[in-house]
Design an enzyme around this catalytic site. Structure first.
Site, PDB file in Angstrom:
ATOM      1  N   SER A  21    -136.279  38.474 -46.110  1.00 42.07           N
ATOM      2  CA  SER A  21    -135.013  38.072 -46.729  1.00 42.07           C
ATOM      3  C   SER A  21    -134.446  39.140 -47.672  1.00 42.07           C
ATOM      4  O   SER A  21    -135.186  39.797 -48.409  1.00 42.07           O
ATOM      5  CB  SER A  21    -135.232  36.790 -47.515  1.00 42.07           C
ATOM      6  OG  SER A  21    -134.091  36.511 -48.284  1.00 42.07           O
ATOM      7  N   SER A  23    -132.294  38.182 -50.006  1.00 42.56           N
ATOM      8  CA  SER A  23    -131.890  37.455 -51.218  1.00 42.56           C
ATOM      9  C   SER A  23    -132.615  37.925 -52.487  1.00 42.56           C
ATOM     10  O   SER A  23    -131.973  38.047 -53.533  1.00 42.56           O
ATOM     11  CB  SER A  23    -132.093  35.951 -51.025  1.00 42.56           C
ATOM     12  OG  SER A  23    -131.180  35.469 -50.077  1.00 42.56           O
ATOM     13  N   LYS A  72    -134.037  23.108 -44.799  1.00 46.82           N
ATOM     14  CA  LYS A  72    -132.717  22.776 -45.336  1.00 46.82           C
ATOM     15  C   LYS A  72    -132.356  21.288 -45.223  1.00 46.82           C
ATOM     16  O   LYS A  72    -131.610  20.777 -46.047  1.00 46.82           O
ATOM     17  CB  LYS A  72    -131.634  23.605 -44.625  1.00 46.82           C
ATOM     18  CG  LYS A  72    -131.546  25.035 -45.118  1.00 46.82           C
ATOM     19  CD  LYS A  72    -130.449  25.782 -44.370  1.00 46.82           C
ATOM     20  CE  LYS A  72    -129.922  26.943 -45.172  1.00 46.82           C
ATOM     21  NZ  LYS A  72    -128.819  27.633 -44.501  1.00 46.82           N
ATOM     22  N   GLY A 134    -124.759  24.529 -35.139  1.00 52.38           N
ATOM     23  CA  GLY A 134    -125.972  24.461 -35.949  1.00 52.38           C
ATOM     24  C   GLY A 134    -125.630  24.351 -37.434  1.00 52.38           C
ATOM     25  O   GLY A 134    -124.523  23.958 -37.812  1.00 52.38           O
ATOM     26  N   ALA A 136    -125.246  26.705 -39.903  1.00 51.10           N
ATOM     27  CA  ALA A 136    -124.199  27.586 -40.438  1.00 51.10           C
ATOM     28  C   ALA A 136    -122.829  27.085 -40.003  1.00 51.10           C
ATOM     29  O   ALA A 136    -121.881  27.031 -40.795  1.00 51.10           O
ATOM     30  CB  ALA A 136    -124.432  29.015 -39.945  1.00 51.10           C
ATOM     31  N   VAL A 233    -120.999  35.232 -38.330  1.00 48.56           N
ATOM     32  CA  VAL A 233    -121.966  34.895 -39.386  1.00 48.56           C
ATOM     33  C   VAL A 233    -123.100  35.913 -39.424  1.00 48.56           C
ATOM     34  O   VAL A 233    -123.841  35.995 -40.390  1.00 48.56           O
ATOM     35  CB  VAL A 233    -122.576  33.485 -39.199  1.00 48.56           C
ATOM     36  CG1 VAL A 233    -121.590  32.410 -39.555  1.00 48.56           C
ATOM     37  CG2 VAL A 233    -123.141  33.295 -37.810  1.00 48.56           C
ATOM     38  N   TYR A 235    -125.053  39.446 -39.731  1.00 47.43           N
ATOM     39  CA  TYR A 235    -124.870  40.743 -40.407  1.00 47.43           C
ATOM     40  C   TYR A 235    -125.926  41.768 -39.982  1.00 47.43           C
ATOM     41  O   TYR A 235    -125.906  42.895 -40.445  1.00 47.43           O
ATOM     42  CB  TYR A 235    -124.839  40.579 -41.933  1.00 47.43           C
ATOM     43  CG  TYR A 235    -125.984  39.792 -42.524  1.00 47.43           C
ATOM     44  CD1 TYR A 235    -127.198  40.402 -42.808  1.00 47.43           C
ATOM     45  CD2 TYR A 235    -125.837  38.444 -42.790  1.00 47.43           C
ATOM     46  CE1 TYR A 235    -128.247  39.679 -43.342  1.00 47.43           C
ATOM     47  CE2 TYR A 235    -126.884  37.706 -43.333  1.00 47.43           C
ATOM     48  CZ  TYR A 235    -128.083  38.331 -43.607  1.00 47.43           C
ATOM     49  OH  TYR A 235    -129.128  37.601 -44.135  1.00 47.43           O
ATOM     50  N   GLY A 256    -121.059  39.017 -41.217  1.00 46.24           N
ATOM     51  CA  GLY A 256    -121.714  37.962 -41.991  1.00 46.24           C
ATOM     52  C   GLY A 256    -122.068  38.331 -43.428  1.00 46.24           C
ATOM     53  O   GLY A 256    -122.511  37.473 -44.190  1.00 46.24           O
TER      54      GLY A 256
END
Ligand code: NAD
Length: 287
Positions: A21, A23, A72, A134, A136, A233, A235, A256
């Protein structure tokens, strides 16, 4: 790491797999740029250890965190509150812990809409064609309806997501008052007609992502209306075949990264009360 002290608060990302990730790099850079005393760390959490992991957020007074696949949807049952958007999407990607009360938010759709705005595109009153059913896709569809999109056409293949996208279409039409039609992706005449009748075309499927990067469901460049905005979406790679063809057809394109950046910025604001330094982060992430 001299900024970590006994006072440093924890922000978490719980998902599996998760080591790839971007993030942690994004959030830790923004935190240190603004001198905020938090650290953002990844934890390998799947549905087996999710209840204990969420409970530990209360015990350890973790300020908040992100939730990604496969958690999620499952995480919702362990939280105290959901925002209206999270309830509508049936998914959570951000948690904020206010003195032991855990609230679930979904910032993916907001991230997408903020990305459009940052690109100079206001979705209000526009028609959108979107491929995808889905997580996203649903976040984008719900947020686009809340942001005042005039009309939506959704396409998807007839896979396991089909029953779910039928429900989403009903939700958009009936609960959110957004005129929405659903088509099978094999209906290429409808696909071309709806794209040419739209201001915005979005890929919200995983098609185009490595290792599927050589492929798109758009048969040729004549499907794209020159001048329209075409978004993906995905990237990685930064330019999918879908976006490359759109660019060749004379369309504006957005990958994305803005959605990824702004969904993070929205979560960052919820946890810290501060705006993410967007210009700096674009430079840092090379967007
Ligand atoms: P998901 O598994 O929930 O949905 C997958 C979607 O892809 C479904 O609509 C499915 O029907 C479609 N699909 C799969 N194979 C297909 C094929 N051969 N032909 C046509 N359609 C096909 O996944 P998701 O969580 O919605 O993620 C979708 C993509 O969005 C992923 O690439 C993910 O990395 C990306 N994503 C990006 C961001 C961001 O911030 N930019 C955020 C979330 C997800």
């Amino acid at each position: 790491m001299d900024r970590i002290t006994g006072h440093t608060e924890l922000l978490t990302l719980m998902a599996y797999p998760i080591r790839h990730s971007s993030s942690p790099a994004m959030h830790n850079e923004a935190l240190s740029y603004l001198g905020l005393d938090y650290a953002y760390l990844c934890f390998e959490v799947d549905q087996d250890n999710l209840p204990q992991a969420i409970e530990s957020m209360r015990a350890l007074k973790v300020r908040g965190g992100n939730i990604s696949m496969p958690n999620k949807i499952a995480v919702m049952q362990y939280l105290d509150r959901l925002t209206p958007e999270a309830e509508l999407c049936g998914a959570v990607n951000t948690i904020i812990n206010d003195d032991g009360v855990l609230t679930g938010h979904i910032t993916d759709g907001i991230g997408y809409i903020r990305g459009l705005r940052d690109h100079g595109f206001d979705i209000k009153g526009k028609k959108m064609t979107i491929v995808g059913a889905g997580g996203a896709a649903k976040a984008i569809q719900v947020q686009a309806a809340l942001a005042g999109v005039r009309e939506m056409s959704i396409f998807n293949i007839h896979d396991k997501y089909w029953p779910r996208v039928r429900e989403t279409t009903a939700l958009l039409n009936e609960r959110l008052g957004c005129p929405t039609k659903l088509y099978g992706l094999e209906d290429l005449d409808a696909l071309k007609r709806e794209i040419w009748d739209s201001d915005l075309l979005a890929n919200a499927t995983e098609v185009g992502m490595t290792p599927q990067k050589a492929w798109t469901y758009i048969p040729d460049v004549s499907y794209f209306k020159p001048g329209m905005l075409v978004t993906d979406v995905i990237y990685a790679p930064p330019q999918t075949l879908f976006l490359k063809m759109a660019q060749e057809a004379g369309c504006e394109t957005m990958n994305g990264f803005p959605m990824m950046l702004f969904q993070g910025a929205e979560a960052f604001r919820l946890w810290t009360g501060r705006d993410m330094p967007i210009a700096h982060m674009k430079e840092f992430l090379k967007i």
